[in-house]
Design a protein around this motif. Sequence first.
Motif, PDB file in Angstrom:
ATOM      1  N   ALA A   1       0.828  -1.204   0.000  1.00 53.91           N
ATOM      2  CA  ALA A   1       0.000   0.000   0.000  1.00 53.91           C
ATOM      3  C   ALA A   1       0.862   1.255   0.000  1.00 53.91           C
ATOM      4  O   ALA A   1       0.594   2.210  -0.738  1.00 53.91           O
ATOM      5  N   VAL A   2       1.907   1.280   0.828  1.00 54.02           N
ATOM      6  CA  VAL A   2       2.790   2.455   0.884  1.00 54.02           C
ATOM      7  C   VAL A   2       3.449   2.688  -0.469  1.00 54.02           C
ATOM      8  O   VAL A   2       3.469   3.819  -0.989  1.00 54.02           O
ATOM      9  N   GLU A   3       3.981   1.631  -1.046  1.00 55.11           N
ATOM     10  CA  GLU A   3       4.667   1.763  -2.328  1.00 55.11           C
ATOM     11  C   GLU A   3       3.719   2.262  -3.416  1.00 55.11           C
ATOM     12  O   GLU A   3       4.058   3.157  -4.201  1.00 55.11           O
TER      13      GLU A   3
ATOM     14  N   ASP B   1       7.621  10.688  -1.896  1.00 54.64           N
ATOM     15  CA  ASP B   1       8.368   9.648  -1.193  1.00 54.64           C
ATOM     16  C   ASP B   1       8.200   9.830   0.312  1.00 54.64           C
ATOM     17  O   ASP B   1       7.625  10.825   0.771  1.00 54.64           O
ATOM     18  N   THR B   2       8.688   8.875   1.076  1.00 55.18           N
ATOM     19  CA  THR B   2       8.491   8.895   2.526  1.00 55.18           C
ATOM     20  C   THR B   2       9.170  10.094   3.183  1.00 55.18           C
ATOM     21  O   THR B   2       8.660  10.644   4.155  1.00 55.18           O
ATOM     22  N   LYS B   3      10.309  10.508   2.652  1.00 57.04           N
ATOM     23  CA  LYS B   3      11.032  11.637   3.242  1.00 57.04           C
ATOM     24  C   LYS B   3      10.278  12.942   3.027  1.00 57.04           C
ATOM     25  O   LYS B   3      10.208  13.797   3.922  1.00 57.04           O
ATOM     26  N   THR B   4       9.679  13.111   1.848  1.00 53.90           N
ATOM     27  CA  THR B   4       8.954  14.348   1.537  1.00 53.90           C
ATOM     28  C   THR B   4       7.739  14.528   2.435  1.00 53.90           C
ATOM     29  O   THR B   4       7.469  15.633   2.919  1.00 53.90           O
ATOM     30  N   ILE B   5       7.000  13.458   2.657  1.00 53.08           N
ATOM     31  CA  ILE B   5       5.790  13.571   3.479  1.00 53.08           C
ATOM     32  C   ILE B   5       6.087  13.359   4.961  1.00 53.08           C
ATOM     33  O   ILE B   5       5.211  13.567   5.804  1.00 53.08           O
ATOM     34  N   GLY B   6       7.323  12.944   5.275  1.00 53.72           N
ATOM     35  CA  GLY B   6       7.672  12.706   6.679  1.00 53.72           C
ATOM     36  C   GLY B   6       6.908  11.528   7.259  1.00 53.72           C
ATOM     37  O   GLY B   6       6.451  11.582   8.409  1.00 53.72           O
ATOM     38  N   LEU B   7       6.764  10.456   6.488  1.00 53.90           N
ATOM     39  CA  LEU B   7       5.965   9.305   6.919  1.00 53.90           C
ATOM     40  C   LEU B   7       6.558   8.668   8.169  1.00 53.90           C
ATOM     41  O   LEU B   7       7.750   8.361   8.233  1.00 53.90           O
ATOM     42  N   GLY B   8       5.717   8.481   9.152  1.00 55.21           N
ATOM     43  CA  GLY B   8       6.103   7.784  10.382  1.00 55.21           C
ATOM     44  C   GLY B   8       5.168   6.617  10.622  1.00 55.21           C
ATOM     45  O   GLY B   8       3.955   6.736  10.421  1.00 55.21           O
ATOM     46  N   ILE B   9       5.712   5.500  11.051  1.00 57.83           N
ATOM     47  CA  ILE B   9       4.909   4.296  11.296  1.00 57.83           C
ATOM     48  C   ILE B   9       5.261   3.745  12.671  1.00 57.83           C
ATOM     49  O   ILE B   9       6.445   3.544  12.983  1.00 57.83           O
TER      50      ILE B   9
ATOM     51  N   ARG C   1      10.114   2.607   5.851  1.00 59.78           N
ATOM     52  CA  ARG C   1       9.020   1.645   5.716  1.00 59.78           C
ATOM     53  C   ARG C   1       9.522   0.204   5.782  1.00 59.78           C
ATOM     54  O   ARG C   1       8.805  -0.681   6.269  1.00 59.78           O
ATOM     55  N   LYS C   2      10.749  -0.053   5.308  1.00 66.28           N
ATOM     56  CA  LYS C   2      11.277  -1.416   5.350  1.00 66.28           C
ATOM     57  C   LYS C   2      11.501  -1.877   6.781  1.00 66.28           C
ATOM     58  O   LYS C   2      11.204  -3.019   7.131  1.00 66.28           O
ATOM     59  N   VAL C   3      12.013  -0.985   7.622  1.00 68.76           N
ATOM     60  CA  VAL C   3      12.221  -1.317   9.032  1.00 68.76           C
ATOM     61  C   VAL C   3      10.876  -1.564   9.717  1.00 68.76           C
ATOM     62  O   VAL C   3      10.712  -2.519  10.489  1.00 68.76           O
ATOM     63  N   ALA C   4       9.888  -0.697   9.420  1.00 70.82           N
ATOM     64  CA  ALA C   4       8.561  -0.840  10.026  1.00 70.82           C
ATOM     65  C   ALA C   4       7.897  -2.147   9.603  1.00 70.82           C
ATOM     66  O   ALA C   4       7.342  -2.875  10.429  1.00 70.82           O
TER      67      ALA C   4
END
Length: 244
Positions: A48-50, A59-67, A90-93
Amino acid sequence: MSFNMVYLTSRSTPDLSLALDLHMVLAGIVQKAKASSECSLSAALAHAVEQVLVEHATDTKTIGLGIHLRIQKRFFTGSHAMYTPTWHCRKVACSALARLEPFIQPWIFGVARLRRGEKSEMEVTWNNLKDTYLSICAESGWNREDIAAKISQWELSAAPVRERAMQRWSRWAMRHEDPRLLVDRSCRRGASASTREKLIQKHLSRWRARATKLHSRQAQEVAKTQARLLAAQAKRITQEEKRK
């Protein structure tokens, strides 16, 4: 935004337009993860994230995605939830979620396991879950001993919850071991079969009466409507004849 035990956050911003865009990205991830056909929660989250990041060209850095994850097992910790650190990778999460997933299915800690006499198996699963959770938190920089001490306090405060659950299980087991407690109690509520039959007939008669009354009312309305139409048609014919 959240689904199941997964919680998603984005970077904060005073720009309302940007905040709405970030919210739409998170909402899209949640919707796609819930609708995913993947066999595991971690795979559904990763896919879903991808997919959503590609759709929004970000990308995750631009939106500051936190999980981060929140695990709650009331049988052992009561109302307290076990939080994980927030990951921005996201890979670590997804890797952490995959490690915890085998221990967090609803059926693993259900009352049904108590009824099957699997309390010891539940405790083994709980200990494995705790060990995995503590390892994940320690790998992310949290102090393992502090978290373990906090969980021990929660376990102690939730002891009455486990005791009540065990009491319910004991009563259930006693009922199923004593044949006298397995007697059909329906006769105590509705008396004999003939009495129950009379009650059923009474309800059916009442239903038929209501249906007949409704049908009669509808027929009367139809008759009134037809009468008004005929009267209007006769009046119109009379007026046309007078004009001639």
